[in-house]
Enzyme design. Structure first.
Site, PDB file in Angstrom:
ATOM      1  N   ARG A 278       0.851  -1.200   0.000  1.00 14.33           N
ATOM      2  CA  ARG A 278       0.000   0.000   0.000  1.00 14.33           C
ATOM      3  C   ARG A 278       0.885   1.247   0.000  1.00 14.33           C
ATOM      4  O   ARG A 278       0.553   2.274  -0.582  1.00 14.33           O
ATOM      5  CB  ARG A 278      -0.956   0.013   1.215  1.00 14.33           C
ATOM      6  CG  ARG A 278      -1.733   1.309   1.306  1.00 14.33           C
ATOM      7  CD  ARG A 278      -2.973   1.283   2.191  1.00 14.33           C
ATOM      8  NE  ARG A 278      -2.913   0.380   3.296  1.00 14.33           N
ATOM      9  CZ  ARG A 278      -2.241   0.584   4.440  1.00 14.33           C
ATOM     10  NH1 ARG A 278      -1.573   1.705   4.610  1.00 14.33           N
ATOM     11  NH2 ARG A 278      -2.240  -0.317   5.398  1.00 14.33           N
TER      12      ARG A 278
ATOM     13  N   TYR B  11     -15.869  18.412 -14.688  1.00 12.48           N
ATOM     14  CA  TYR B  11     -16.308  17.022 -14.690  1.00 12.48           C
ATOM     15  C   TYR B  11     -17.371  16.808 -13.593  1.00 12.48           C
ATOM     16  O   TYR B  11     -17.161  17.209 -12.443  1.00 12.48           O
ATOM     17  CB  TYR B  11     -15.094  16.116 -14.475  1.00 12.48           C
ATOM     18  CG  TYR B  11     -15.475  14.672 -14.275  1.00 12.48           C
ATOM     19  CD1 TYR B  11     -16.235  14.001 -15.227  1.00 12.48           C
ATOM     20  CD2 TYR B  11     -15.105  13.986 -13.127  1.00 12.48           C
ATOM     21  CE1 TYR B  11     -16.613  12.679 -15.037  1.00 12.48           C
ATOM     22  CE2 TYR B  11     -15.471  12.664 -12.930  1.00 12.48           C
ATOM     23  CZ  TYR B  11     -16.238  12.023 -13.892  1.00 12.48           C
ATOM     24  OH  TYR B  11     -16.604  10.719 -13.697  1.00 12.48           O
TER      25      TYR B  11
ATOM     26  N   ASP C 273      -6.717  20.439 -13.060  1.00 15.39           N
ATOM     27  CA  ASP C 273      -7.042  19.137 -13.635  1.00 15.39           C
ATOM     28  C   ASP C 273      -6.635  19.193 -15.117  1.00 15.39           C
ATOM     29  O   ASP C 273      -7.268  19.889 -15.914  1.00 15.39           O
ATOM     30  CB  ASP C 273      -8.547  18.866 -13.476  1.00 15.39           C
ATOM     31  CG  ASP C 273      -8.959  17.492 -13.976  1.00 15.39           C
ATOM     32  OD1 ASP C 273      -8.258  16.939 -14.843  1.00 15.39           O
ATOM     33  OD2 ASP C 273      -9.993  16.979 -13.505  1.00 15.39           O
TER      34      ASP C 273
ATOM     35  N   LYS D 154      -7.673   8.441 -19.053  1.00 16.37           N
ATOM     36  CA  LYS D 154      -7.948   9.074 -20.340  1.00 16.37           C
ATOM     37  C   LYS D 154      -6.702   9.045 -21.238  1.00 16.37           C
ATOM     38  O   LYS D 154      -6.263   7.983 -21.609  1.00 16.37           O
ATOM     39  CB  LYS D 154      -8.471  10.494 -20.087  1.00 16.37           C
ATOM     40  CG  LYS D 154      -9.586  10.541 -19.017  1.00 16.37           C
ATOM     41  CD  LYS D 154     -10.840   9.843 -19.455  1.00 16.37           C
ATOM     42  CE  LYS D 154     -11.842   9.448 -18.384  1.00 16.37           C
ATOM     43  NZ  LYS D 154     -11.918  10.093 -17.128  1.00 16.37           N
TER      44      LYS D 154
HETATM   45  C1  LIG Z   1     -11.606  16.014 -16.296  1.00 20.74           C
HETATM   46  C2  LIG Z   1     -11.773  14.790 -15.439  1.00 20.74           C
HETATM   47  N1  LIG Z   1     -11.248  14.779 -14.198  1.00 20.74           N
HETATM   48  C3  LIG Z   1     -11.379  13.706 -13.375  1.00 20.74           C
HETATM   49  C4  LIG Z   1     -12.066  12.578 -13.780  1.00 20.74           C
HETATM   50  C5  LIG Z   1     -12.195  11.400 -12.843  1.00 20.74           C
HETATM   51  O1  LIG Z   1     -11.311  10.390 -13.203  1.00 20.74           O
HETATM   52  P1  LIG Z   1     -11.580   8.816 -13.009  1.00 20.74           P
HETATM   53  O2  LIG Z   1     -12.770   8.459 -13.842  1.00 20.74           O
HETATM   54  O3  LIG Z   1     -10.293   8.204 -13.478  1.00 20.74           O
HETATM   55  O4  LIG Z   1     -11.827   8.572 -11.560  1.00 20.74           O
HETATM   56  C6  LIG Z   1     -12.612  12.539 -15.068  1.00 20.74           C
HETATM   57  C7  LIG Z   1     -13.341  11.346 -15.520  1.00 20.74           C
HETATM   58  O5  LIG Z   1     -14.021  11.356 -16.533  1.00 20.74           O
HETATM   59  C8  LIG Z   1     -12.465  13.669 -15.909  1.00 20.74           C
HETATM   60  O6  LIG Z   1     -12.987  13.708 -17.157  1.00 20.74           O
END
Ligand SMILES: Cc1ncc(COP(=O)(O)O)c(C=O)c1O
Length: 384
Positions: free
Chosen positions: A51, A103, A175, A200
């Site tokens: 971990r 998101y 982000d 992604k």
């Molecule tokens: C811009 C963005 N940030 C964070 C996330 C969250 O990531 P995860 O789905 O890997 O938990 C996403 C998921 O679609 C996203 O598009």
């Protein structure tokens, strides 16, 4: 081995990885183990329990730090796990400025989880970064920016946010999922923490869920590593390996995503059935100049509305595409089509969604790296 003087394409392939000391294997092994044998209590090779540390994860974390021009990288079980760790830097009573187009899962964790712990989130327009100032008070601790935003492809000036953050002693979190480190490096513009849903573009093949944080401050890294080890949102070594492999082709994939994205954005714009086309590469995009400053290309994420702006018209298009698969997520080699209002952003109330410009007919494309003529033919057949 790569160093920070190497150009990005070289670092994407070599950073963080070294031939395996045991066998010379050029690919980092998947250390599928939960613990590590110690010679005597406390005498070990730097790894005690999985971990806390894992060599496959270490290689990936070093690669992530290098490609985001940061000093430290931390890998998580998902993008949301990375978001969760950053939010846990906050205390009850703290306030956060959040870009109002983001998101849906980030909106959900802030409003449905962390708001219950006494943290206040202000969702505000940041296309003019100066707008942030009026909401800052003595409780404000963090600015949370997504750029380009999901799904409206708005652009926020990271450098301008960084200046406000520095002046007001706030942490700036960016982000960077939509742009990827190939197009944008927020730490260079003043961000304190860069976040990725590595699910992604970093993974790139729609076969892994993974998250990452990258930062320059040793103090921040220590706090976030402590939160991660205490709360346990760690990735498995096989997932780390998949992301490490994905990163090696990021530049080649992103180049094609950008080329295909540009052609499709222009094609959509010339289609009489299409309403607005949102893509930050258009010169008349409201913050195109900022995109051109902080990004090295405009990516393959495009959103558009239909002239016939209603749910049924959107559903018809979504049902008809064949190469564009109807699915949540983005950033893989294959093209995806989605309907934010009912999918990724379904957790945002309709009035709030519409007020923020997220129309009923809004369709989001994650343009893949297939042949662009085939992709256009697919959209043509669906939009009619
Ligand atoms: C811009 C963005 N940030 C964070 C996330 C969250 O990531 P995860 O789905 O890997 O938990 C996403 C998921 O679609 C996203 O598009």
């Amino acid at each position: 081995m790569s160093n920070q003087q190497h150009k990005l394409a070289t670092r994407l392939i070599h950073a963080g990885v070294e031939p395996d000391p045991l066998s010379g294997a050029i690919m980092t092994p998947i250390y599928q183990t939960s613990t590590y044998v110690q010679e005597a209590p406390g005498v070990h090779k730097g790894y005690e329990y999985a971990r806390t540390q894992n060599p496959t994860r270490t290689a990936l974390q070093n690669a992530l730090a290098s490609i985001e021009n940061g000093k430290f990288g931390l890998s998580f079980g998902s993008g949301m796990a990375a978001t969760d760790a950053v939010a846990k830097l906050l205390q009850p009573g703290d306030e956060v400025m959040v870009s109002n187009d983001l998101y849906g899962g980030t909106y959900r964790i802030f409003t449905k989880i962390f708001a219950n712990y006494g943290i206040k989130f202000h969702f505000i327009g940041m296309q003019d970064a100066e707008n942030i100032r009026q909401y800052v008070n003595e409780h404000t601790k963090m600015i949370w920016v997504e750029t380009p935003t999901n799904p409206l492809l708005n652009i926020i000036d990271i450098e301008a946010c960084g200046k406000i953050a520095k002046e007001k002693n706030l942490l700036l979190v960016v982000d960077n999922t939509f742009a990827s480190p190939y197009l944008q490096n927020p730490l260079d513009w003043g961000a304190d923490i860069v976040l990725h849903s590595a699910t992604k573009y970093l993974g790139g093949h729609s076969d892994v869920v993974h998250g990452a944080l990258i930062m320059n401050s040793a103090e921040l890294e220590e706090k976030l590593r402590f939160i991660q080890n205490s709360c346990g949102a760690v990735p498995g070594p096989h997932d780390c390996w998949l992301v490490l492999r994905g990163i090696k082709t990021l530049h080649v994939r992103m180049q094609r995503h950008c080329e295909n994205g540009e052609k499709i954005a222009h094609w959509l714009r010339n289609n009489p059935k299409v309403g607005k086309v949102l893509w930050c590469g258009f010169e008349d995009h409201p913050n195109h100049a900022i995109a051109a400053k902080q990004m090295r290309g405009f990516g393959g994420m495009i959103s558009f509305t239909l002239k016939d702006d209603n749910l049924d018209a959107a559903m018809e298009v979504l049902k008809k595409t064949e190469l564009f698969s109807l699915a949540e997520s983005l950033g893989g080699v294959e093209s995806l089509i989605g309907h934010p209002a009912s999918m990724t952003h379904g957790s945002i109330p309709r009035e709030e969604r519409i007020a923020n410009g997220l129309a009923d007919s809004l369709i989001r494309l994650s343009v893949g790296i297939e042949d662009v003529d085939d992709l256009i033919a697919d959209l043509d057949a669906a939009i009619g």
